[in-house]
Structure formats: structure tokens, C-alpha cells
Design a protein around this motif. Structure first.
Motif, PDB file in Angstrom:
ATOM      1  N   SER A   1      -5.654  13.489  -0.362  1.00 46.69           N
ATOM      2  CA  SER A   1      -4.773  12.438   0.129  1.00 46.69           C
ATOM      3  C   SER A   1      -5.306  11.121  -0.443  1.00 46.69           C
ATOM      4  O   SER A   1      -6.455  10.750  -0.196  1.00 46.69           O
TER       5      SER A   1
ATOM      6  N   ALA B   1       0.834  -1.208   0.000  1.00 46.26           N
ATOM      7  CA  ALA B   1       0.000   0.000   0.000  1.00 46.26           C
ATOM      8  C   ALA B   1       0.865   1.252   0.000  1.00 46.26           C
ATOM      9  O   ALA B   1       1.942   1.276   0.603  1.00 46.26           O
ATOM     10  N   GLU B   2       0.378   2.293  -0.669  1.00 47.87           N
ATOM     11  CA  GLU B   2       1.094   3.566  -0.748  1.00 47.87           C
ATOM     12  C   GLU B   2       0.096   4.706  -0.551  1.00 47.87           C
ATOM     13  O   GLU B   2      -1.064   4.619  -0.955  1.00 47.87           O
ATOM     14  N   THR B   3       0.573   5.804   0.080  1.00 50.65           N
ATOM     15  CA  THR B   3      -0.248   7.008   0.267  1.00 50.65           C
ATOM     16  C   THR B   3       0.493   8.204  -0.313  1.00 50.65           C
ATOM     17  O   THR B   3       1.714   8.317  -0.145  1.00 50.65           O
TER      18      THR B   3
ATOM     19  N   ARG C   1      -4.828   6.927  -1.046  1.00 51.83           N
ATOM     20  CA  ARG C   1      -4.178   5.691  -0.584  1.00 51.83           C
ATOM     21  C   ARG C   1      -4.607   4.555  -1.499  1.00 51.83           C
ATOM     22  O   ARG C   1      -5.803   4.314  -1.685  1.00 51.83           O
TER      23      ARG C   1
ATOM     24  N   SER D   1      -4.145   0.363  -2.466  1.00 51.64           N
ATOM     25  CA  SER D   1      -3.719  -0.932  -1.931  1.00 51.64           C
ATOM     26  C   SER D   1      -4.353  -2.035  -2.777  1.00 51.64           C
ATOM     27  O   SER D   1      -5.489  -1.903  -3.245  1.00 51.64           O
TER      28      SER D   1
END
Length: 399
Positions: A120, A103-105, A122, A124
Motif C-alpha cells: 500500500s 495526497a493519493e493512496t 501513499r 503526498s
């Protein structure tokens, strides 16, 4: 049939059976692979139901970055099923998650309609071929945080000047202890700087209170006649010193629901602003117009006016249209910001009309209330409705 022929026939039959078995195994393997692919593309049970219950923007995309499921708020950003995922930065985030298998934000910009928004995001993975992207709009949060930083920086800067002046004047008084005339001179300047510091501190506290989430506590039916009279009286010394005449006109007996002290300070700030930016001998008008729904209070001056390009900034904290004049008059740059927030806390709005060289008019609009019972009875007894009165005093023309 000789033994050689029998051997050849047996070999052919064995090859045929072996080939058939191999073909069956290959078909079975291919079917298994197709099932795995379909399982990885298919949405897990309940995914759509979960997305529809979310307040945030959320979408599920496949390997071609096509949206296969979306929450209701996603439509605000143009994200719908069977539509490609928008935004280069957002697509790059999904590709990164796929490569990293984690996962990346990221904070990035998307368009909501034609309006750019800070979000923002996110991303995944939920299956080998599907990625969940959850997006939260943080534009307002960042704007408030930026305002907080600016407020702290501006307040520190504004306080630095009078605090430094007080310190220097205190040293000057100590150095001139043997000269009574100099002591009196520095003491008077010290008093002025202390008053300026006190005014600035008081206005910062008032603005902070108006911007807080707390509701106004001292609410009652407020007479606009009382508010206007008190506001003009609070600026009478400043008006006399500047040679300015303040004229009150328009409707009488108008009432609003609110905090009389907050409203008086707001209108007083408008009158003070009009006096500060008017030439000596000029006239400042305060007029009231009312009906059953709205009360309007207009404060008009014939001062320097405000250029159109700067009018949207006059309600900002610490903004001054004329820095030099504001310094001479002891302005804090908070008066109009206090006006805006005070009026908004009362469910109203404030509007500006201005032309350079012709002056300015600030108009406050507040929800009207009936007022005391005796006033309501008196109004009902009127046989003829009077003509609508102008919010501007006599002699004042509409812009």
C-alpha cells in the motif's frame, strides 16, 4: 555648448542610469527566483531524522523522480539516495499526486529483491518540488485474509454435505415409520453422518485453536512412547477394519516439551492418514529417533503415494490427494493441516517424502528435552553410547 547638445547629453545619462537600475532589478528578481527554487528542492529540516526513525519504507523524490532521502527499510526494495524511484505504478502515482496537488493512496506490486510483494503506497507533496512516498508491505495481511475467506468458504461447503444428508435421512426415517428394517437402515446411516459431522466440527475447532495467538496451556515433559502408543491405539479399530498392521520401532524414552493431547492427535492423524491410503494387508510403520537436540517421529506407509507436483499442497486445509478414497473413509481434509500447525506450535517441523506407487513417509521433528530426573541419571550411568537408532521400524528402508 548649445542647449540642444546639453539636452542630448542629459538624455543619454538618464538612459544609462535607467538601464543600470533595470539591470539591478532584473538580477534581484532572478536571485529571488533561484532562492525559491533552492528552497523548494531543499529537504525541510529534520526530514532525514524522521525517515531514519520509521519502520515503514519511506522515500522523498524530486521532480525527476530521483530519491533524495530514504528510510532504512527502503533498501529492501532497492530504494537508495541518488537512485531513480523503481516501479512504473509507483512513478505513475507520484506524477498523479503532482498534477492533482493532493495526497493519493494506491495498492500495487513491487519487487523486494526478486520476490513480488503487494504494498500500500501513499504519496503526498511536502514542497512544490518534493514528494514523500510511504510504502507498507501488506502481502502477509492479504494472504491471511485470503486464507480466512477460503477457510469460511471451504468450511461452509464441507458442512453442507453431512447436514444435508442428516436432513434427508431424517425425512426418510419419518417416511419409513411403518417399516422397522428401513428405519434401522436409515438410522444407522444417520448415526454415521452425525459422527462425520461431529468429527468435522471438532477438527475445525481444533485447527482454529492451533492457529490462534493463544499459547498452549497444558505444557509438560511429554513421553513420546506415551504419545505414539496412544496414537496407535486411537486408530486400532480403523486398522483392524482395513486389515492394516501398525508396527512401532526405533528409540525409546524420548521426551519433548508440549501438550500431550495435541501431540497425540497430530501423530494419530498421521497414522490414520497412512491407514486410509494403504492397501488391505499392508503395514504402517511408526518409528522414533532421538538425540540430545531433536526427536524424530516417522510414519511410513506403502500406499498410493503422492505426485511430486501435489506434495506442497497436502498440508492445506480441506485438500485431499484422493477425493474418492477420502470420501469413502470419511476424511475431512483437515488432518494434515492440524499436524502442521500442532508441530509448529511446539517449535518443530514436519517433512514429507513420497513417491507414487511406493508410499509416503511423514517425519515430525520436535525439540528434545532431558525428561524426568531418574531418566537423566540413568542415561548418565551408561558407559557406552549406543548406536544412533533409525526413526523407521525394522524392515523399513530409508526413502
Amino acid at each position: 555648448m548649445d542647449p540642444t547638445q546639453l539636452a542630448l547629453i542629459a538624455l543619454a545619462i538618464g538612459a544609462l542610469i535607467g538601464g543600470s537600475l533595470a539591470g539591478l532589478v532584473l538580477v534581484a528578481l532572478r536571485a529571488r527566483d533561484r532562492a525559491r527554487v533552492q528552497a523548494s528542492v531543499a529537504l525541510p529540516d529534520g526530514t532525514r531524522a524522521v525517515l531514519q526513525g520509521m519502520d515503514d519504507v519511506a522515500v522523498v523524490v524530486d521532480t525527476s523522480l530521483l530519491i533524495v532521502a530514504a528510510s532504512a527499510p527502503a533498501e529492501l526494495f532497492g530504494m537508495q539516495e541518488d537512485v531513480a524511484l523503481p516501479g512504473d505504478e509507483l512513478r505513475a502515482l507520484v506524477r498523479t499526486v503532482r498534477r492533482a496537488e493532493a495526497a493519493e493512496t494506491a495498492t500495487l506490486r513491487l519487487h523486494r529483491g526478486v520476490e513480488p510483494r503487494l504494498v500500500s503506497a501513499r504519496a503526498s507533496g511536502i514542497t512544490p518540488r518534493l514528494t514523500l512516498v510511504v510504502i507498507r508491505d501488506i502481502t502477509e495481511r492479504e494472504r491471511v485474509e485470503e486464507m480466512r475467506r477460503d477457510f469460511v468458504a471451504n468450511t461452509s461447503h464441507e458442512l453442507k454435505t453431512p447436514v444435508g444428508a442428516v436432513s434427508l435421512l431424517a425425512e426418510a426415517i419419518e417416511s419409513a415409520a411403518d417399516d422397522p428394517d428401513q428405519v434401522r437402515h436409515f438410522a444407522s446411516r444417520l448415526t454415521a453422518e452425525a459422527a462425520r459431522l461431529g468429527q468435522l466440527t471438532s477438527r475445525i475447532m481444533n485447527l482454529s485453536r492451533l492457529q490462534s495467538a493463544d499459547d498452549l496451556t497444558e505444557l509438560r515433559d511429554v513421553s513420546i512412547d506415551e504419545v505414539v502408543a496412544a496414537a496407535i491405539e486411537s486408530q486400532s479399530i480403523a486398522a483392524d477394519s482395513a486389515g492394516i498392521t501398525v508396527v512401532r520401532g526405533g528409540a525409546r524414552h524420548a521426551y519433548v516439551r508440549g501438550d500431550v493431547q495435541v501431540l497425540t492427535e497430530a501423530i494419530g492423524n498421521l497414522v490414520a492418514n497412512a491407514i486410509a491410503y494403504s492397501p488391505a494387508g499392508a503395514q504402517v510403520g511408526v518409528g522414533v529417533k532421538s538425540d540430545d537436540r531433536v526427536v524424530e517421529i516417522a510414519v511410513t506407509d506403502r500406499g498410493i503415494g503422492i505426485p511430486e507436483g501435489e506434495q506442497h499442497r497436502v498440508f492445506e486445509r480441506f485438500y485431499r490427494a484422493d477425493q474418492a478414497r477420502s470420501r469413502r473413509t470419511g476424511g475431512t481434509g483437515l488432518g494434515l493441516s492440524i499436524v502442521k500447525h500442532a508441530v509448529q506450535r511446539h517449535g518443530g517441523e514436519v517433512e514429507l517424502w513420497s513417491r507414487p506407487g511406493r508410499g509416503s513417509t511423514f517425519t515430525v521433528r520436535l525439540p528434545a528435552v532431558a525428561g524426568p530426573p531418574e531418566l537423566v541419571t540413568k542415561k548418565k550411568k551408561r558407559k557406552k553410547k549406543p548406536p544412533r537408532e533409525s526413526a523407521r521400524p525394522e524392515g523399513e528402508k530409508n526413502p
